[in-house]
Design a protein around this motif. Structure first.
Motif, mmCIF file in Angstrom:
data_model
loop_
_atom_site.group_PDB
_atom_site.id
_atom_site.type_symbol
_atom_site.label_atom_id
_atom_site.label_comp_id
_atom_site.label_asym_id
_atom_site.label_seq_id
_atom_site.Cartn_x
_atom_site.Cartn_y
_atom_site.Cartn_z
ATOM 1 N N ALA A 17 -5.075 -24.384 -76.570
ATOM 2 C CA ALA A 17 -5.765 -25.177 -75.543
ATOM 3 C C ALA A 17 -6.088 -24.318 -74.326
ATOM 4 O O ALA A 17 -7.159 -24.455 -73.738
ATOM 5 N N ARG A 18 -5.191 -23.411 -73.971
ATOM 6 C CA ARG A 18 -5.432 -22.537 -72.819
ATOM 7 C C ARG A 18 -6.634 -21.629 -73.092
ATOM 8 O O ARG A 18 -7.470 -21.410 -72.215
ATOM 9 N N LEU A 19 -6.761 -21.114 -74.331
ATOM 10 C CA LEU A 19 -7.890 -20.249 -74.670
ATOM 11 C C LEU A 19 -9.203 -21.018 -74.724
ATOM 12 O O LEU A 19 -10.252 -20.509 -74.338
ATOM 13 N N VAL A 20 -9.159 -22.261 -75.205
ATOM 14 C CA VAL A 20 -10.380 -23.054 -75.373
ATOM 15 C C VAL A 20 -10.780 -23.768 -74.084
ATOM 16 O O VAL A 20 -11.945 -23.797 -73.715
ATOM 17 N N LEU A 21 -9.802 -24.352 -73.404
ATOM 18 C CA LEU A 21 -10.095 -25.209 -72.250
ATOM 19 C C LEU A 21 -9.855 -24.566 -70.900
ATOM 20 O O LEU A 21 -10.346 -25.065 -69.884
ATOM 21 N N GLY A 22 -9.091 -23.493 -70.854
ATOM 22 C CA GLY A 22 -8.719 -22.930 -69.567
ATOM 23 C C GLY A 22 -7.850 -23.904 -68.802
ATOM 24 O O GLY A 22 -7.320 -24.857 -69.360
ATOM 25 N N SER A 23 -7.726 -23.682 -67.507
ATOM 26 C CA SER A 23 -6.894 -24.591 -66.720
ATOM 27 C C SER A 23 -7.391 -24.790 -65.303
ATOM 28 O O SER A 23 -7.135 -25.821 -64.700
ATOM 29 N N THR A 24 -8.119 -23.820 -64.758
ATOM 30 C CA THR A 24 -8.501 -23.860 -63.354
ATOM 31 C C THR A 24 -10.007 -23.656 -63.205
ATOM 32 O O THR A 24 -10.565 -22.702 -63.753
ATOM 33 N N PHE A 25 -10.647 -24.538 -62.455
ATOM 34 C CA PHE A 25 -12.084 -24.414 -62.189
ATOM 35 C C PHE A 25 -12.346 -23.141 -61.399
ATOM 36 O O PHE A 25 -11.639 -22.818 -60.445
ATOM 37 N N ASN A 26 -13.376 -22.401 -61.804
ATOM 38 C CA ASN A 26 -13.781 -21.188 -61.108
ATOM 39 C C ASN A 26 -15.315 -21.154 -61.105
ATOM 40 O O ASN A 26 -15.941 -20.885 -62.128
ATOM 41 N N ALA A 27 -15.924 -21.447 -59.971
ATOM 42 C CA ALA A 27 -17.379 -21.575 -59.885
ATOM 43 C C ALA A 27 -18.140 -20.360 -60.414
ATOM 44 O O ALA A 27 -19.166 -20.541 -61.088
ATOM 45 N N PRO A 28 -17.708 -19.121 -60.177
ATOM 46 C CA PRO A 28 -18.461 -17.988 -60.720
ATOM 47 C C PRO A 28 -18.567 -17.991 -62.246
ATOM 48 O O PRO A 28 -19.504 -17.421 -62.803
ATOM 49 N N ASP A 29 -17.638 -18.631 -62.920
ATOM 50 C CA ASP A 29 -17.728 -18.730 -64.377
ATOM 51 C C ASP A 29 -19.038 -19.384 -64.807
ATOM 52 O O ASP A 29 -19.593 -19.037 -65.855
ATOM 53 N N LEU A 30 -19.539 -20.321 -64.026
ATOM 54 C CA LEU A 30 -20.778 -21.007 -64.376
ATOM 55 C C LEU A 30 -21.932 -20.010 -64.534
ATOM 56 O O LEU A 30 -22.727 -20.123 -65.459
#
Length: 132
Positions: free
Chosen positions: A98-111
């Protein structure tokens, strides 16, 4: 000449998409193991979308390149925006998958980096041949 519109062409497209997915996942794991900081983080983000694009093509081999890339981008953005809730973090706390697929923390630059991955995947699909 066979292409994505024929049954053999779709089967070939699925095989190539599966190979691309495995290679992309391996590249993502290699980047995580061999790089630190922003390089690993943002390369991983771009590769996440490339992987999703390969999976879209695997599931629907007649999908046009722009549709496949846009679908992968939309899925990537949906996962990122879901991180604004506590659901991915709770699931990631108990599961490496789940950590690999969903992550855990929003990070705007990822967009942005998801869009880079989608653009790269689109470009590869465009030059790799016709699809229905």
């Amino acid at each position: 000449m066979r292409d994505g519109r024929t049954a053999p062409g779709r089967a070939r497209g699925r095989v190539l998409a599966a190979v691309a997915a495995v290679v992309t996942a391996a590249a993502g794991l290699a980047v995580r193991a061999g790089a630190d900081g922003a390089v690993a983080k943002y390369a991983g983000s771009a590769l996440y979308t490339v992987l999703l694009c390969a999976l879209v093509v695997f599931c629907a081999p007649r999908t046009r390149p722009l549709t496949a890339a846009a679908t992968a981008l939309a899925l990537s953005w949906a996962v990122e925006f879901a991180q604004l809730t506590d659901v991915p973090a709770r699931l990631s706390a108990d599961s490496t998958a789940a950590r690999l697929v969903l992550g855990s923390t929003f990070n705007a630059p990822d967009l942005f980096w998801y869009a880079v991955g989608a653009a790269g995947a689109w470009a590869v699909l465009r030059v790799s041949g016709p699809r229905g």
